[in-house]
Motif scaffolding. Structure first.
Motif, PDB file in Angstrom:
ATOM      1  N   GLN A  41     -23.607 -14.267  -1.270  1.00 20.89           N
ATOM      2  CA  GLN A  41     -23.573 -14.572   0.174  1.00 20.89           C
ATOM      3  C   GLN A  41     -24.707 -13.893   0.935  1.00 20.89           C
ATOM      4  O   GLN A  41     -24.959 -14.228   2.088  1.00 20.89           O
ATOM      5  CB  GLN A  41     -22.200 -14.172   0.763  1.00 20.89           C
ATOM      6  N   VAL A  55     -18.474 -16.739   3.738  1.00 17.35           N
ATOM      7  CA  VAL A  55     -17.977 -18.095   3.489  1.00 17.35           C
ATOM      8  C   VAL A  55     -16.633 -18.249   4.203  1.00 17.35           C
ATOM      9  O   VAL A  55     -15.958 -17.241   4.463  1.00 17.35           O
ATOM     10  CB  VAL A  55     -17.818 -18.363   1.966  1.00 17.35           C
ATOM     11  N   GLN A  67     -17.045 -20.298  10.359  1.00 14.28           N
ATOM     12  CA  GLN A  67     -15.740 -19.749  10.775  1.00 14.28           C
ATOM     13  C   GLN A  67     -14.607 -20.738  10.450  1.00 14.28           C
ATOM     14  O   GLN A  67     -14.545 -21.843  10.998  1.00 14.28           O
ATOM     15  CB  GLN A  67     -15.717 -19.367  12.249  1.00 14.28           C
ATOM     16  N   SER A  68     -13.697 -20.283   9.594  1.00 13.41           N
ATOM     17  CA  SER A  68     -12.678 -21.201   9.062  1.00 13.41           C
ATOM     18  C   SER A  68     -11.818 -21.855  10.143  1.00 13.41           C
ATOM     19  O   SER A  68     -11.536 -23.055  10.062  1.00 13.41           O
ATOM     20  CB  SER A  68     -11.795 -20.473   8.053  1.00 13.41           C
ATOM     21  N   ASN A 111     -11.290  -7.628   4.539  1.00 16.68           N
ATOM     22  CA  ASN A 111     -12.373  -8.419   3.965  1.00 16.68           C
ATOM     23  C   ASN A 111     -13.123  -7.621   2.893  1.00 16.68           C
ATOM     24  O   ASN A 111     -13.133  -6.385   2.906  1.00 16.68           O
ATOM     25  CB  ASN A 111     -13.326  -8.788   5.116  1.00 16.68           C
TER      26      ASN A 111
HETATM   27  N1  LIG Z   1     -13.737 -15.016  10.320  1.00 14.81           N
HETATM   28  C1  LIG Z   1     -14.423 -15.630   9.221  1.00 14.81           C
HETATM   29  C2  LIG Z   1     -14.406 -14.678   8.065  1.00 14.81           C
HETATM   30  C3  LIG Z   1     -15.282 -15.151   6.926  1.00 14.81           C
HETATM   31  C4  LIG Z   1     -15.285 -14.121   5.825  1.00 14.81           C
HETATM   32  O1  LIG Z   1     -15.390 -12.923   6.092  1.00 14.81           O
HETATM   33  N2  LIG Z   1     -15.211 -14.583   4.557  1.00 14.81           N
HETATM   34  C5  LIG Z   1     -15.188 -13.670   3.458  1.00 14.81           C
HETATM   35  C6  LIG Z   1     -14.441 -14.249   2.289  1.00 14.81           C
HETATM   36  S1  LIG Z   1     -12.741 -14.499   2.613  1.00 14.81           S
HETATM   37  C7  LIG Z   1     -16.607 -13.378   3.014  1.00 14.81           C
HETATM   38  O2  LIG Z   1     -17.416 -14.257   2.928  1.00 14.81           O
HETATM   39  N3  LIG Z   1     -16.893 -12.118   2.705  1.00 14.81           N
HETATM   40  C8  LIG Z   1     -18.169 -11.750   2.240  1.00 14.81           C
HETATM   41  C9  LIG Z   1     -18.353 -10.276   2.273  1.00 14.81           C
HETATM   42  O3  LIG Z   1     -17.416  -9.575   2.646  1.00 14.81           O
HETATM   43  O4  LIG Z   1     -19.431  -9.833   1.898  1.00 14.81           O
HETATM   44  C10 LIG Z   1     -13.743 -16.973   8.866  1.00 14.81           C
HETATM   45  O5  LIG Z   1     -12.574 -17.163   9.197  1.00 14.81           O
HETATM   46  O6  LIG Z   1     -14.413 -17.858   8.282  1.00 14.81           O
END
Ligand SMILES: N[C@@H](CCC(=O)N[C@@H](CS)C(=O)NCC(=O)O)C(=O)O
Length: 215
Positions: A41, A55, A67-68, A111
């Motif tokens: 990422q 993601v 943003q989901s 996270n």
């Molecule tokens: N608020 C964002 C959060 C996105 C997020 O933080 N995704 C996590 C995976 S669940 C991610 O990509 N984390 C990467 C990292 O922590 O480096 C959403 O709802 O899309």
């Protein structure tokens, strides 16, 4: 029909949310996996798609949506049937509130980048990190259980007898909890709703184990 590409990771709970919404809406999409455990990422290739380095990203006809929850709201507006939100403003606010308890008050604290920061920058050990994760889940799952159990609008699912935005967030969070061995014994209503979701094809299709990059 728009061309959809979902950039995601099999185990990511925010990716699970969007996959379930896409499946409930009956939408086909191209699946592109980015291995968060390997730092994909943060590569220039992914940052060119989503400079935030998280993601999921849903690319719609060349335009990246991030943003989901806003992504799911976009799907709801463009493909209203089946609805993921109820019609009355009060009920919509209830469902969005339940979803936000998970999306805003659990996920950001637990996270990957937060857990990595605890480990690498602050020297927090594995057991203490697991304690942290469980703590923030419990802080919200207790009240969430009460709010679901005590509201007559709760049905087979979080709101009535059809799955919606709150169920999507709840299911994805319970899947995430499994990695930290958080059971649902103390949360009978959440457990019942999770079980109901698990019988639906869209939720099974969105689960980590059903993805091409599952390992
Ligand atoms: N608020 C964002 C959060 C996105 C997020 O933080 N995704 C996590 C995976 S669940 C991610 O990509 N984390 C990467 C990292 O922590 O480096 C959403 O709802 O899309």
């Amino acid at each position: 029909m728009s061309e959809l590409t979902l950039h995601n990771y099999f185990r990511s709970s925010t990716s699970i949310r969007v996959r379930i919404a896409l499946a409930l809406k009956g939408l086909d999409y191209d699946y592109v996996a980015w291995n968060l455990r390997e730092g994909a990422q943060q590569t220039p290739e992914y940052l060119a798609i989503n400079p935030h380095g998280v993601v999921p990203t849903l690319v719609v006809d060349g335009q990246a949506l991030t943003q989901s929850i806003p992504i799911i709201e976009y799907l709801e507006q463009t493909v209203p049937d089946p609805a993921l939100l109820p019609t009355s403003p009060l009920d919509r606010a209830r469902v969005r509130g339940l979803a936000a308890m998970i999306a805003c008050d659990i996920h950001p604290l637990n996270n990957l980048k937060v857990l990595t920061y605890l480990e690498v920058e602050l020297g927090v050990d594995t057991e203490a990190r697991a304690h942290w994760f469980r703590h923030w889940v419990q802080m919200t799952f207790g009240p969430l259980e009460a709010m679901l159990a005590n509201d007559p609008r709760t049905g087979q699912f979080c709101h009535g007898d059809k799955p919606g935005l709150a169920d999507i967030c709840l299911y994805a969070q319970v899947m995430n909890n499994r990695r930290f061995k958080i059971g649902l014994e103390d949360y009978p209503t959440i457990a019942r709703i999770y079980d109901a979701c698990s019988t639906l094809a869209a939720f099974v299709q969105g689960a980590p184990e059903a993805q091409p990059d599952a390992s």
